[in-house]
Motif scaffolding. Structure first.
Motif, short mmCIF file in Angstrom:
data_model
loop_
_atom_site.label_atom_id
_atom_site.label_comp_id
_atom_site.label_asym_id
_atom_site.label_seq_id
_atom_site.Cartn_x
_atom_site.Cartn_y
_atom_site.Cartn_z
N PRO A 7 -15.04 35.45 -12.01
CA PRO A 7 -15.88 35.62 -10.82
C PRO A 7 -17.03 34.60 -10.83
CG PRO A 7 -16.20 37.42 -12.36
CD PRO A 7 -15.09 36.59 -12.90
N LYS A 8 -17.48 34.25 -9.66
CA LYS A 8 -18.58 33.29 -9.51
C LYS A 8 -19.59 33.81 -8.51
CE LYS A 8 -15.55 29.28 -9.97
NZ LYS A 8 -15.07 28.07 -9.27
N THR A 9 -20.84 33.53 -8.77
CA THR A 9 -21.90 33.81 -7.81
C THR A 9 -22.80 32.59 -7.78
OG1 THR A 9 -21.88 36.18 -8.31
CG2 THR A 9 -23.86 35.31 -7.25
N THR A 10 -23.18 32.15 -6.61
CA THR A 10 -24.12 31.04 -6.48
C THR A 10 -25.53 31.60 -6.46
OG1 THR A 10 -22.52 29.72 -5.27
CG2 THR A 10 -24.83 29.07 -5.07
N ALA A 11 -26.37 31.08 -7.35
CA ALA A 11 -27.78 31.45 -7.39
C ALA A 11 -28.57 30.37 -6.66
CB ALA A 11 -28.27 31.58 -8.82
N HIS A 12 -29.42 30.78 -5.75
CA HIS A 12 -30.24 29.85 -4.96
C HIS A 12 -31.68 29.92 -5.47
CE1 HIS A 12 -26.95 29.27 -2.14
NE2 HIS A 12 -26.74 30.58 -2.28
N VAL A 13 -32.22 28.77 -5.82
CA VAL A 13 -33.56 28.67 -6.41
C VAL A 13 -34.45 27.89 -5.46
CG1 VAL A 13 -34.90 27.77 -8.35
CG2 VAL A 13 -32.58 28.67 -8.74
N ARG A 14 -35.64 28.43 -5.23
CA ARG A 14 -36.66 27.71 -4.46
C ARG A 14 -37.91 27.60 -5.34
NH1 ARG A 14 -37.87 28.57 1.60
NH2 ARG A 14 -36.36 26.91 1.60
N VAL A 15 -38.37 26.39 -5.53
CA VAL A 15 -39.59 26.16 -6.31
C VAL A 15 -40.77 26.25 -5.34
CG1 VAL A 15 -40.87 24.47 -7.69
CG2 VAL A 15 -38.38 24.71 -7.97
N THR A 16 -41.74 27.12 -5.67
CA THR A 16 -42.89 27.32 -4.79
C THR A 16 -44.15 26.66 -5.32
OG1 THR A 16 -43.31 29.47 -5.81
CG2 THR A 16 -41.97 29.45 -3.80
N GLN A 17 -44.28 26.57 -6.65
CA GLN A 17 -45.47 25.94 -7.24
C GLN A 17 -45.08 25.25 -8.54
OE1 GLN A 17 -48.41 29.02 -7.80
NE2 GLN A 17 -49.25 28.67 -5.77
N GLN A 18 -45.85 24.21 -8.85
CA GLN A 18 -45.61 23.47 -10.08
C GLN A 18 -46.95 22.95 -10.57
OE1 GLN A 18 -43.90 19.51 -9.62
NE2 GLN A 18 -42.30 20.17 -11.04
N SER A 19 -47.21 23.08 -11.86
CA SER A 19 -48.43 22.55 -12.44
C SER A 19 -48.10 21.85 -13.75
CB SER A 19 -49.46 23.66 -12.70
OG SER A 19 -50.55 23.15 -13.45
N TRP A 20 -48.19 20.51 -13.75
CA TRP A 20 -47.92 19.77 -14.99
C TRP A 20 -49.03 20.04 -16.00
CZ3 TRP A 20 -43.19 18.58 -15.44
CH2 TRP A 20 -42.45 18.18 -14.33
N GLN A 21 -50.28 20.23 -15.52
CA GLN A 21 -51.40 20.49 -16.43
C GLN A 21 -51.20 21.81 -17.18
OE1 GLN A 21 -51.82 19.74 -13.13
NE2 GLN A 21 -52.35 17.60 -13.42
N GLN A 22 -50.77 22.86 -16.45
CA GLN A 22 -50.55 24.16 -17.08
C GLN A 22 -49.16 24.28 -17.69
OE1 GLN A 22 -51.39 27.20 -14.21
NE2 GLN A 22 -53.53 26.59 -13.97
N GLY A 23 -48.27 23.38 -17.31
CA GLY A 23 -46.91 23.41 -17.84
C GLY A 23 -46.08 24.53 -17.24
N THR A 24 -46.23 24.77 -15.92
CA THR A 24 -45.52 25.88 -15.29
C THR A 24 -44.80 25.45 -14.02
OG1 THR A 24 -47.45 26.56 -14.00
CG2 THR A 24 -47.15 27.63 -16.15
N ILE A 25 -43.73 26.15 -13.76
CA ILE A 25 -43.00 26.06 -12.49
C ILE A 25 -42.80 27.50 -12.03
CG2 ILE A 25 -40.82 25.47 -11.37
CD1 ILE A 25 -40.52 23.19 -13.37
N GLU A 26 -43.11 27.77 -10.76
CA GLU A 26 -42.93 29.10 -10.20
C GLU A 26 -42.01 29.02 -9.01
OE1 GLU A 26 -46.62 31.14 -9.43
OE2 GLU A 26 -47.53 30.26 -11.20
N GLY A 27 -41.31 30.13 -8.76
CA GLY A 27 -40.43 30.15 -7.62
C GLY A 27 -39.69 31.45 -7.48
N GLU A 28 -38.63 31.39 -6.69
CA GLU A 28 -37.81 32.58 -6.45
C GLU A 28 -36.35 32.20 -6.63
OE1 GLU A 28 -37.59 32.21 -1.60
OE2 GLU A 28 -39.21 33.36 -2.51
N VAL A 29 -35.56 33.18 -7.02
CA VAL A 29 -34.12 32.97 -7.17
C VAL A 29 -33.41 34.15 -6.52
CG1 VAL A 29 -34.09 33.97 -9.51
CG2 VAL A 29 -32.23 32.48 -8.77
N ILE A 30 -32.36 33.84 -5.76
CA ILE A 30 -31.57 34.86 -5.07
C ILE A 30 -30.12 34.67 -5.49
CG2 ILE A 30 -30.79 35.73 -2.84
CD1 ILE A 30 -33.46 34.64 -1.68
N ALA A 31 -29.50 35.76 -5.93
CA ALA A 31 -28.09 35.71 -6.32
C ALA A 31 -27.46 37.05 -5.95
CB ALA A 31 -27.95 35.46 -7.82
N GLY A 32 -26.39 36.99 -5.16
CA GLY A 32 -25.76 38.23 -4.71
C GLY A 32 -26.76 39.03 -3.90
N SER A 33 -26.90 40.31 -4.23
CA SER A 33 -27.85 41.17 -3.51
C SER A 33 -29.20 41.26 -4.22
CB SER A 33 -27.25 42.57 -3.36
OG SER A 33 -27.02 43.15 -4.63
#
Length: 87
Positions: A7-33
């Motif tokens: 079985p396969k499910t496609t996960a969709h990722v959206r990056v909402t924020q990124q900080s190289w100084q803090q070393g972080t990436i934030e976002g949302e991921v949607i897969a299936g329901s």
């Protein structure tokens, strides 16, 4: 069972924020329901995912995706990857 029949499910990722100084990436991921918010602290190699419902399903594949692509991800960008499971 052959690899192609898994079985396969496609996960969709959206990056909402990124900080190289803090070393972080934030976002949302949607897969299936499911839908989650994540924060990837790439300097420490830590991944936080909320809510906890279904987190075990996405933690490992999202972590692998972020480790592979983190320096190419940009805020506002939409990305996707395939999970070998049905969610």
């Amino acid at each position: 069972m052959s690899y192609n029949r898994l079985p396969k499910t496609t996960a969709h990722v959206r990056v909402t924020q990124q900080s190289w100084q803090q070393g972080t990436i934030e976002g949302e991921v949607i897969a299936g329901s499911y839908a989650w918010q994540f924060q990837w602290c790439f300097k420490r190699g830590q991944l936080a995912i909320e809510p906890s419902s279904g987190r075990a399903l996405i933690q490992e594949p999202l972590g692998r995706f972020l480790e592979k692509w983190d320096y190419q991800l940009e805020p506002g960008g939409d990305y996707s990857f395939t999970i070998r499971a049905e969610l």
